[in-house]
Design a protein around this motif. Structure first.
Motif, PDB file in Angstrom:
ATOM      1  N   GLY A 150       0.814  -1.204   0.000  1.00 39.24           N
ATOM      2  CA  GLY A 150       0.000   0.000   0.000  1.00 39.24           C
ATOM      3  C   GLY A 150       0.853   1.262   0.000  1.00 39.24           C
ATOM      4  O   GLY A 150       0.515   2.251  -0.652  1.00 39.24           O
ATOM      5  N   GLY A 151       1.962   1.233   0.732  1.00 38.62           N
ATOM      6  CA  GLY A 151       2.827   2.398   0.831  1.00 38.62           C
ATOM      7  C   GLY A 151       3.481   2.788  -0.479  1.00 38.62           C
ATOM      8  O   GLY A 151       3.923   3.936  -0.645  1.00 38.62           O
ATOM      9  N   THR A 152       3.530   1.842  -1.419  1.00 35.44           N
ATOM     10  CA  THR A 152       4.152   2.177  -2.707  1.00 35.44           C
ATOM     11  C   THR A 152       3.287   3.119  -3.534  1.00 35.44           C
ATOM     12  O   THR A 152       3.740   3.612  -4.570  1.00 35.44           O
ATOM     13  N   SER A 153       2.057   3.363  -3.079  1.00 36.54           N
ATOM     14  CA  SER A 153       1.228   4.354  -3.761  1.00 36.54           C
ATOM     15  C   SER A 153       1.623   5.775  -3.388  1.00 36.54           C
ATOM     16  O   SER A 153       1.230   6.733  -4.054  1.00 36.54           O
ATOM     17  N   GLU A 154       2.393   5.919  -2.318  1.00 36.66           N
ATOM     18  CA  GLU A 154       2.817   7.236  -1.855  1.00 36.66           C
ATOM     19  C   GLU A 154       3.869   7.838  -2.786  1.00 36.66           C
ATOM     20  O   GLU A 154       4.737   7.129  -3.312  1.00 36.66           O
ATOM     21  N   GLY A 155       3.805   9.162  -2.940  1.00 34.38           N
ATOM     22  CA  GLY A 155       4.797   9.847  -3.762  1.00 34.38           C
ATOM     23  C   GLY A 155       6.212   9.675  -3.241  1.00 34.38           C
ATOM     24  O   GLY A 155       7.169   9.648  -4.019  1.00 34.38           O
ATOM     25  N   ASP A 156       6.359   9.545  -1.916  1.00 31.29           N
ATOM     26  CA  ASP A 156       7.694   9.382  -1.339  1.00 31.29           C
ATOM     27  C   ASP A 156       8.381   8.119  -1.848  1.00 31.29           C
ATOM     28  O   ASP A 156       9.600   8.094  -1.997  1.00 31.29           O
ATOM     29  N   PHE A 157       7.607   7.069  -2.088  1.00 29.88           N
ATOM     30  CA  PHE A 157       8.203   5.847  -2.629  1.00 29.88           C
ATOM     31  C   PHE A 157       8.750   6.110  -4.023  1.00 29.88           C
ATOM     32  O   PHE A 157       9.902   5.764  -4.331  1.00 29.88           O
ATOM     33  N   HIS A 158       7.958   6.724  -4.867  1.00 25.67           N
ATOM     34  CA  HIS A 158       8.384   6.982  -6.240  1.00 25.67           C
ATOM     35  C   HIS A 158       9.597   7.920  -6.274  1.00 25.67           C
ATOM     36  O   HIS A 158      10.538   7.709  -7.039  1.00 25.67           O
ATOM     37  N   GLU A 159       9.569   8.944  -5.449  1.00 24.25           N
ATOM     38  CA  GLU A 159      10.701   9.866  -5.398  1.00 24.25           C
ATOM     39  C   GLU A 159      11.968   9.143  -4.927  1.00 24.25           C
ATOM     40  O   GLU A 159      13.050   9.332  -5.481  1.00 24.25           O
ATOM     41  N   GLY A 160      11.815   8.326  -3.883  1.00 24.36           N
ATOM     42  CA  GLY A 160      12.977   7.625  -3.343  1.00 24.36           C
ATOM     43  C   GLY A 160      13.613   6.694  -4.347  1.00 24.36           C
ATOM     44  O   GLY A 160      14.838   6.647  -4.485  1.00 24.36           O
ATOM     45  N   VAL A 161      12.789   5.939  -5.071  1.00 25.31           N
ATOM     46  CA  VAL A 161      13.318   5.020  -6.079  1.00 25.31           C
ATOM     47  C   VAL A 161      13.952   5.800  -7.230  1.00 25.31           C
ATOM     48  O   VAL A 161      15.032   5.447  -7.720  1.00 25.31           O
ATOM     49  N   ASN A 162      13.307   6.889  -7.637  1.00 21.03           N
ATOM     50  CA  ASN A 162      13.825   7.666  -8.762  1.00 21.03           C
ATOM     51  C   ASN A 162      15.180   8.277  -8.444  1.00 21.03           C
ATOM     52  O   ASN A 162      16.098   8.243  -9.275  1.00 21.03           O
ATOM     53  N   VAL A 163      15.326   8.840  -7.264  1.00 15.65           N
ATOM     54  CA  VAL A 163      16.609   9.427  -6.870  1.00 15.65           C
ATOM     55  C   VAL A 163      17.690   8.354  -6.813  1.00 15.65           C
ATOM     56  O   VAL A 163      18.815   8.543  -7.288  1.00 15.65           O
ATOM     57  N   ALA A 164      17.359   7.204  -6.246  1.00 12.63           N
ATOM     58  CA  ALA A 164      18.331   6.110  -6.161  1.00 12.63           C
ATOM     59  C   ALA A 164      18.758   5.654  -7.546  1.00 12.63           C
ATOM     60  O   ALA A 164      19.935   5.332  -7.775  1.00 12.63           O
ATOM     61  N   ALA A 165      17.816   5.634  -8.479  1.00 13.63           N
ATOM     62  CA  ALA A 165      18.128   5.212  -9.842  1.00 13.63           C
ATOM     63  C   ALA A 165      19.049   6.214 -10.529  1.00 13.63           C
ATOM     64  O   ALA A 165      20.045   5.843 -11.156  1.00 13.63           O
ATOM     65  N   VAL A 166      18.717   7.497 -10.414  1.00 16.84           N
ATOM     66  CA  VAL A 166      19.509   8.543 -11.074  1.00 16.84           C
ATOM     67  C   VAL A 166      20.927   8.592 -10.511  1.00 16.84           C
ATOM     68  O   VAL A 166      21.892   8.808 -11.250  1.00 16.84           O
ATOM     69  N   TRP A 167      21.057   8.372  -9.206  1.00 17.38           N
ATOM     70  CA  TRP A 167      22.366   8.479  -8.563  1.00 17.38           C
ATOM     71  C   TRP A 167      23.080   7.133  -8.407  1.00 17.38           C
ATOM     72  O   TRP A 167      24.147   7.075  -7.802  1.00 17.38           O
TER      73      TRP A 167
END
Length: 659
Positions: A150-167
């Motif tokens: 359920g928590g993966t619907s939160e924007g914080d999850f998407h932001e966290g994964v995206n930042v980790a991917a970019v960096w």
């Protein structure tokens, strides 16, 4: 359930088994205590233990894990003392939060665990920061962070994964897919068939595994971790599992079809693994009985110690003292008499650059701050001097980046986060007020972070690039707020904020960037935090203000040759200088509080109330306030000037002097 021991020894298999038994036996005991009304609440992870245990035992003991409510196996697998865990759940001083927070809402650097807050998702940004620090320090370490489906619907999850991917951060995102977000089934939470399908959207690897198979979890994480230590990058791991109890015990499981409960009961991670080990001759009934007796004794001993401890004695002084990390500021003076003329914006850049020289563990993060130098060019040239590892362009992920700043702090680094405009801080609001501000008070973790906030109106930029939002944070214990009005203070306050291990909001008025200049020390120096500055002296009234208000007050007083005023520049808004305010009230007996922010709920309201409560006997007139209109900030210059308080200040002074 198919178990494959591969090359793992009997000892490893037995350690995994003990790892499963420990949280299960604690859970069973907690459910008994809950029915006996000896504990108040419990979030059960029965049925999901294999994920926590398999992952934790696969990682090195000094690699950080960010668990959630149902990850008791993380804590027990790190061999945390039972009595301290039980005390934490009871809210006593032996726990990790001095009774200030509940269950698993805590962290401990001793065991390299950082617990969650109730808002699902912010832990991902914090994990980004921990992984970034490990990468910058070349430690060859992995970080792991837990998420519920359920928590993966939160924007914080998407932001966290995206930042980790970019960096390319060495970070394992664990998703425990147990089919429900509290009572909401997966079909009402997301449409993807498997979370592994999400990997392609972020450009990262993703795998889906049987989360009830402790051997599969252990083997998968072991293999991934070894790879990530050598080649840093994020990986998403979906663990298919099921929660056999309610979201928490009071909610029950009536919303789950019985057929589904029966199906997953047959997949119990402990029962199936135990049966497999017995069949393989790795353990026997004597081993099982001996282990359970040992763990039972440890649980009873831990409970006895924890239950003997009373609730904390309420100590107001201690509660207030722990809001901030200890820091005794020593004001730094310039080492020479050399001075240079600096615009407001140049002074900020100067202080930031000299702080980067002074602290080699300071990392700057923000949108477009690297080669471009930021939209206001404050970090222009920084990349060539300090490199892109320390001057980092960020995705449009304010929440994840502010969270990452806390992660850097956990690894004993410093962070400066630039909000492109103060208005955009709403995207990172939760991280600031619930993570940065509360971390030290909750579990003794400092947040060595400065968030720079280009603020203010007067440039016809409209309602989303002009807001004064310092009052949003003024109400939040744990934060410190500075707001300079001149180049000298702009540099000195910034340097002081970057020295302090506590979280700061540093407001810099955009209109002042290139319109105000002064001759200031060329060397590094600091200004005392919490100390106001008496800009001008007079006897007829006191104008208490900050930021742009200082300049308005000076200009208006120059147009009133027969009136003299104390102009007190607060400089620091949190904590603000009560002694200086009291001194000027005693002197002039009339007070006007001026700020650009709107009137209702502004900082002036608190100062006015304090003066009325503590300095009433010195007043010859009511405390007056002048501020922005109680409207959003309009775009058209004529409307904007009407919004701003400058045009109303003179008449308010005249009104005040009539009393």
């Amino acid at each position: 359930m198919n178990f494959n021991r591969k090359q793992y020894s009997n000892q490893v298999l037995q350690e995994l088994y003990e790892g499963l038994v420990r949280p299960r036996m604690i859970e069973e005991k907690m459910l008994i205590l809950l029915r006996q009304n000896k504990i108040s609440k419990w979030f059960s992870g029965i049925g999901q233990e294999a994920i926590s245990v398999g992952l934790t035992l696969a990682l090195h003991e000094d690699e950080y894990i960010l668990p959630m409510h149902r990850n008791l196996g993380v804590f027990t697998s790190r061999k945390m003392p039972f009595e301290r865990l039980f005390a934490q759940w009871q809210g006593t001083m032996m726990g990790y939060t001095k009774g200030r927070d509940r269950s698993f809402h805590f962290g401990t650097n001793e065991y390299h665990i950082v617990g969650m807050i109730s808002h699902l998702g912010p832990q991902n940004g914090v994990a980004d920061g921990i992984a970034l620090a490990s990468k910058l320090k070349k430690e060859n370490k992995v970080t792991a962070v837990f998420n519920g489906d359920g928590g993966t619907s939160e924007g914080d999850f998407h932001e966290g994964v995206n930042v980790a991917a970019v960096w390319d951060l060495p970070l394992i995102f664990i998703i425990e897919n147990n089919g429900y977000g509290l009572s909401t089934p997966s079909a009402e939470q997301f449409r993807c068939a498997s979370f592994a399908d999400k990997g392609i959207g972020y450009g990262i690897e993703a795998v889906s595994i049987d989360g009830n198979n402790v051997l599969e979890v252990y083997d998968t994480i072991t293999r991934l971790a070894e790879s990530l230590r050598k080649e840093p990058r994020p990986v998403l791991v979906e663990c298919r599992t099921f929660r056999m109890r309610g979201h928490e015990e009071a909610s029950g499981t009536k919303y789950v079809p019985q057929q589904l409960m029966d199906e997953w009961a047959r997949k119990d991670p402990l029962e199936n693994y135990e049966k497999y080990l017995v069949e393989q001759g790795v353990i026997d009934k004597a081993f099982i009985e001996s282990l359970r007796n040992k763990i039972k004794a440890e649980i009873e001993s831990g409970l006895q110690i924890a239950f003997e401890e009373p609730y904390p004695n309420a100590d107001t002084a201690l509660e207030i003292a722990d809001v901030h990390a200890p820091h005794n500021q020593v004001v730094t003076k310039p080492i020479s008499d050399k001075k240079t003329e600096k615009r407001f914006i140049d002074a900020i850049s100067d202080g930031l650059r000299q702080s980067m020289d002074r602290f080699d563990n300071l990392v700057l993060m923000g949108q477009d701050i690297a080669e471009y130098g930021g939209v206001f060019k404050i970090t222009d040239g920084f990349v060539s001097r300090f490199g892109k590892e320390r001057v980092r362009n960020t995705p449009l992920c304010e929440s994840a980046i502010v969270g990452a700043s806390l992660g850097l702090s956990i690894k004993n680094m410093k962070a400066m986060v630039e909000m492109q405009f103060a208005d955009f801080v709403t995207e990172g609001f939760n991280q600031i007020v619930n993570n940065l501000a509360k971390a030290h008070w909750r579990w003794g973790q400092h947040a060595d972070v400065v968030v720079r906030m280009p603020t203010g109106a007067g440039t016809a930029a409209g309602p989303y690039h002009s807001q004064s939002n310092e009052a949003w944070f003024f109400h939040t214990p744990g934060l410190k707020i500075v707001y300079p009005s001149n180049p000298y203070d702009a540099k000195g306050l910034l340097c002081a904020a970057l020295e302090d291990p506590n979280p700061y909001l540093y407001f810099e008025h955009k209109f002042l960037y290139r319109s105000v200049k002064d001759v200031i020390p060329a060397d590094y120096y600091t200004v005392e935090i919490g100390k106001a500055n008496l800009i001008a002296e007079g006897s007829d009234l006191s104008i208490i203000t900050y930021g742009m208000g200082v300049h308005w007050a000076q200009e208006i007083m120059a147009s009133l040759p027969d009136v003299t005023a104390d102009i007190l520049d607060l400089r620091t808004l949190l904590p603000w200088d009560k002694e200086a305010v009291e001194a000027t009230v005693k002197k002039t007996n009339r007070v006007l509080i001026l700020h650009e922010d709107i009137l209702t709920g502004g900082i002036g309201a608190e100062i006015s109330a304090w003066i009325s409560e503590h300095c009433f006997k010195y007043l010859d007139a009511p405390v007056l306030r002048e501020a922005g209109l109680d409207t959003p900030i309009p775009f058209a210059p004529t409307l904007e000037q009407n919004f701003l308080p400058k045009g109303r200040v003179k008449s308010r002074i005249e009104e005040l002097l009539k009393f």
